[in-house]
Design a protein around this motif. Sequence first.
Motif, PDB file in Angstrom:
ATOM      1  N   LEU A 255      67.616  73.963 -21.572  1.00 52.84           N
ATOM      2  CA  LEU A 255      66.367  73.848 -22.313  1.00 52.84           C
ATOM      3  C   LEU A 255      66.565  72.817 -23.413  1.00 52.84           C
ATOM      4  N   GLU A 297      63.239  79.404 -32.720  1.00 57.54           N
ATOM      5  CA  GLU A 297      62.965  79.431 -31.283  1.00 57.54           C
ATOM      6  C   GLU A 297      63.401  80.774 -30.693  1.00 57.54           C
ATOM      7  N   VAL A 299      63.913  82.524 -26.913  1.00 59.10           N
ATOM      8  CA  VAL A 299      64.012  82.263 -25.472  1.00 59.10           C
ATOM      9  C   VAL A 299      64.200  83.595 -24.754  1.00 59.10           C
ATOM     10  N   VAL A 308      59.830  80.219 -23.455  1.00 61.91           N
ATOM     11  CA  VAL A 308      60.270  79.635 -24.718  1.00 61.91           C
ATOM     12  C   VAL A 308      59.125  79.705 -25.714  1.00 61.91           C
TER      13      VAL A 308
END
Length: 364
Positions: A255, A297, A299, A308
């Motif tokens: 990612l 972030e 995930v 995400v």
Amino acid sequence: MKTKLIIATFLASICFAQGKEATDPDKKLTLEEAVEVMAHDIGWWETKGKGMPVGGQPFAIEITKQVRWKEEGKSVEYEFIINQDGEEISYFGHQEYDAAKGIFIYRSKWGEEPETTSHGRYDPVTRTSHAETAPTTPPSPKRVSTITKRVGNDQTHQTLRVFQDDQLIYSHEIVSTRKRPVVSLFNGKDLTGWKNAKYIVEDGVLVCKGGNLVTEKQYTNYIFEFDFLLPPGGNNGLGIHYPGSGDAAYSGMELQILDNSHPRYAKLKDYQFHGSLYTLQAAKRGHLKPVGEWNHEKVTVDGPLVKVELNGVVILEANLDELNKQKPKHKGAKRRSGHICFAGHGAPVKFKNITIKELPSKKP
């Protein structure tokens, strides 16, 4: 009355996530097998379902359960936490195994109610259970029967029936799910829990100096969260299901962690921008904070699903099973477990507040 019914029937039976409707009632578990069965339940569980009194209105059931050893290797104690009139109330039960009879014996008591005892058997092949209230003298007009099945290692499904004078008066269907704790993967001091890296710790922050920083453990289903700060032109990546060697973007999946705003990246392909699953699926743009500010972030990797969330906005939702059909040559996309890594490309990208919460297994 509803609360009393929930507690009385629940405490009398719920602990038999390990019993069974025995196909061979003479077959007994060894003591070692029984200990393993009890050990499986150690930890915190959340139970949700529906109670259905005959002739009454169905109602929701929500109970938290903690299981711990009462005497390690011999018996376990159950604590049930129930919200009763706005106050959290705990009730207790305990279970042991009678090796001579080949049954689990569970006892519980709620308030002024008399102690109840249930007997159950376990079949490790079907992972299904059956338990019933033990006979009493004089015989009780009430009988409770439960059938419970393990689903994977982190969930049980239970059906309960309560009979009064052989007439069904109440039933419920519930699902208990193991609660997974949030675990910190960075202590702010050193690289404990990580390996293979040219990363350093400065002022409690992880700073990339190049290469792949790899978790020592491997993970399957999880929620991974972190804060990151990009320098101008910053470039890094989050490797998932990484086998531990090779290019994280291909042997596993990567990612992107990238300064989308830098001129050098103006002509990138859509799957190369921040949050994208490299070469597989593009993420939405426009949700990074200005360079030099911290971003958060989240995930989620759950079976074939990869999501995400950047600063509270979902920027990617991918289905690996579908991507495998579209791009069958990508070996990493076929993996469903592995290490997590930060894939450095030289830029001093910074990280902090790194945590993981493992999710229940998807196995049947």
